[in-house]
Design a protein around this motif. Structure first.
Motif, PDB file in Angstrom:
ATOM      1  N   ASP A  74     -10.910 -27.502   8.696  1.00  0.00           N
ATOM      2  CA  ASP A  74      -9.970 -28.067   9.655  1.00  0.00           C
ATOM      3  C   ASP A  74     -10.575 -28.045  11.050  1.00  0.00           C
ATOM      4  O   ASP A  74     -11.669 -27.513  11.274  1.00  0.00           O
ATOM      5  CB  ASP A  74      -8.667 -27.267   9.621  1.00  0.00           C
ATOM      6  CG  ASP A  74      -7.465 -28.141   9.947  1.00  0.00           C
ATOM      7  OD1 ASP A  74      -7.655 -29.216  10.527  1.00  0.00           O
ATOM      8  OD2 ASP A  74      -6.332 -27.727   9.615  1.00  0.00           O
ATOM      9  N   CYS A 131      -9.541 -25.805   4.227  1.00  0.00           N
ATOM     10  CA  CYS A 131      -8.409 -26.526   3.647  1.00  0.00           C
ATOM     11  C   CYS A 131      -8.902 -27.387   2.493  1.00  0.00           C
ATOM     12  O   CYS A 131     -10.110 -27.507   2.266  1.00  0.00           O
ATOM     13  CB  CYS A 131      -7.697 -27.368   4.708  1.00  0.00           C
ATOM     14  SG  CYS A 131      -8.720 -28.642   5.461  1.00  0.00           S
ATOM     15  N   TYR A 132      -7.980 -27.990   1.786  1.00  0.00           N
ATOM     16  CA  TYR A 132      -8.321 -28.721   0.567  1.00  0.00           C
ATOM     17  C   TYR A 132      -7.561 -30.041   0.507  1.00  0.00           C
ATOM     18  O   TYR A 132      -6.464 -30.168   1.047  1.00  0.00           O
ATOM     19  CB  TYR A 132      -7.984 -27.888  -0.665  1.00  0.00           C
ATOM     20  CG  TYR A 132      -8.624 -26.520  -0.651  1.00  0.00           C
ATOM     21  CD1 TYR A 132      -9.877 -26.318  -1.219  1.00  0.00           C
ATOM     22  CD2 TYR A 132      -7.982 -25.439  -0.050  1.00  0.00           C
ATOM     23  CE1 TYR A 132     -10.471 -25.059  -1.193  1.00  0.00           C
ATOM     24  CE2 TYR A 132      -8.564 -24.185  -0.020  1.00  0.00           C
ATOM     25  CZ  TYR A 132      -9.816 -24.004  -0.594  1.00  0.00           C
ATOM     26  OH  TYR A 132     -10.406 -22.767  -0.554  1.00  0.00           O
ATOM     27  N   LYS A 133      -8.150 -31.022  -0.172  1.00  0.00           N
ATOM     28  CA  LYS A 133      -7.489 -32.295  -0.429  1.00  0.00           C
ATOM     29  C   LYS A 133      -7.594 -32.619  -1.910  1.00  0.00           C
ATOM     30  O   LYS A 133      -8.629 -32.394  -2.530  1.00  0.00           O
ATOM     31  CB  LYS A 133      -8.141 -33.432   0.378  1.00  0.00           C
ATOM     32  CG  LYS A 133      -7.881 -33.374   1.868  1.00  0.00           C
ATOM     33  CD  LYS A 133      -8.471 -34.590   2.574  1.00  0.00           C
ATOM     34  CE  LYS A 133      -7.695 -35.853   2.238  1.00  0.00           C
ATOM     35  NZ  LYS A 133      -8.182 -37.017   3.009  1.00  0.00           N
ATOM     36  N   SER A 162     -10.701 -23.520   9.968  1.00  0.00           N
ATOM     37  CA  SER A 162     -10.102 -22.927   8.780  1.00  0.00           C
ATOM     38  C   SER A 162     -10.332 -23.809   7.551  1.00  0.00           C
ATOM     39  O   SER A 162     -10.458 -25.032   7.651  1.00  0.00           O
ATOM     40  CB  SER A 162      -8.599 -22.705   8.990  1.00  0.00           C
ATOM     41  OG  SER A 162      -7.952 -23.934   9.281  1.00  0.00           O
TER      42      SER A 162
END
Length: 251
Positions: free
Chosen positions: A197, A203-205, A201
């Protein structure tokens, strides 16, 4: 004939607008009730205990009505059938033209197909339309094919259920190039993407690359991979009737 149009890409989506234009030439009355914005992968979700906001657009043709709804595709059909068209239900529901395939197991997640699934609940037949490579000309051809399918299947054939239609990236958009095929499992590769991010940090998609190469030959996925229009009749009942005797025996 009165046709209700909806989708999950939003009221102003090119596919829906192309379909509206063709259906306006064909049907006596066309009502468009669609999400105000993008609602892909909404599945069969509904807006509960939260306000829905609807806006009706000024009419440019006497027999065409357009309404945007702040909720999901299923919300749109519910609003149409229970409120806007409660006094006179349409003869057919069409959901699409969706930007992207809705093949195999993907129909479980599809807002486009879920909107069409509402049809049998109201005893109204329905059709879902999906495609890739959505150019203006291909949308026009798909809308014309939809008209032919209405004439052959829903009017002459009196088909009462749900028809899922997928248009191949390559191949004629015509009745002669259409095949009636069952669903299969739609395989994806690279489903989870890991990203950083703006603040660093993790993050995932959920993404995924569609696999058209490993499907069984007689299936909707293989049909599209071979360049044919895939026609798949669907039903909303999910009872595994073949397993009922087995479960009873276990008890």
């Amino acid at each position: 004939m009165h046709i209700l149009l909806t989708n999950d890409d939003g009221l102003q989506a090119p596919g829906l607008q192309a379909l509206k234009k063709e259906m306006a030439r064909f049907a006596d009355q066309v009502t468009v009730v669609a999400p105000a914005g993008q609602r892909s992968a909404a599945s069969h979700s509904m807006t509960i205990n939260k306000a829905l906001y609807c806006q009706e657009l000024p009419q440019t043709e006497d027999h065409v009505r357009e309404i945007s709804v702040s909720g999901t595709p299923v919300d749109c059909v519910k609003m149409a059938m229970e409120y806007f068209l409660s006094g006179k239900h349409p003869d057919l529901i069409i959901s699409g033209i969706n930007n992207g395939y809705n093949l195999g197991s993907d129909v479980l997640y599809s807002g486009t197909v879920s909107a069409a699934m509402e049809g049998p609940y109201y005893q109204v037949p329905a059709m879902a339309l999906s495609m890739v490579d959505m150019t203006e000309d291909r949308c026009r051809q798909t809308a014309q094919l939809a008209k032919t399918l209405i004439e052959r299947i829903f009017l002459c054939g009196k088909f009462p259920g749900i028809l899922n239609v997928n248009i191949p990236e390559k191949g004629d958009i015509s009745l002669s190039n259409a095949r009636v095929v069952p669903q299969t499992v739609q395989i994806y590769h690279n489903v989870i993407m890991e990203k950083r991010d703006l603040d660093g940090s993790l993050c995932y998609k959920i993404v995924g690359d569609i696999d058209l190469t490993t499907a069984p030959e007689n299936s909707d996925v293989a049909c599209i991979g071979n360049g044919h229009v895939a026609l798949t009749p669907l039903c909303w009942r999910q009872t595994a009737t073949a397993a009922m005797e087995h479960i009873q025996g276990c008890l």
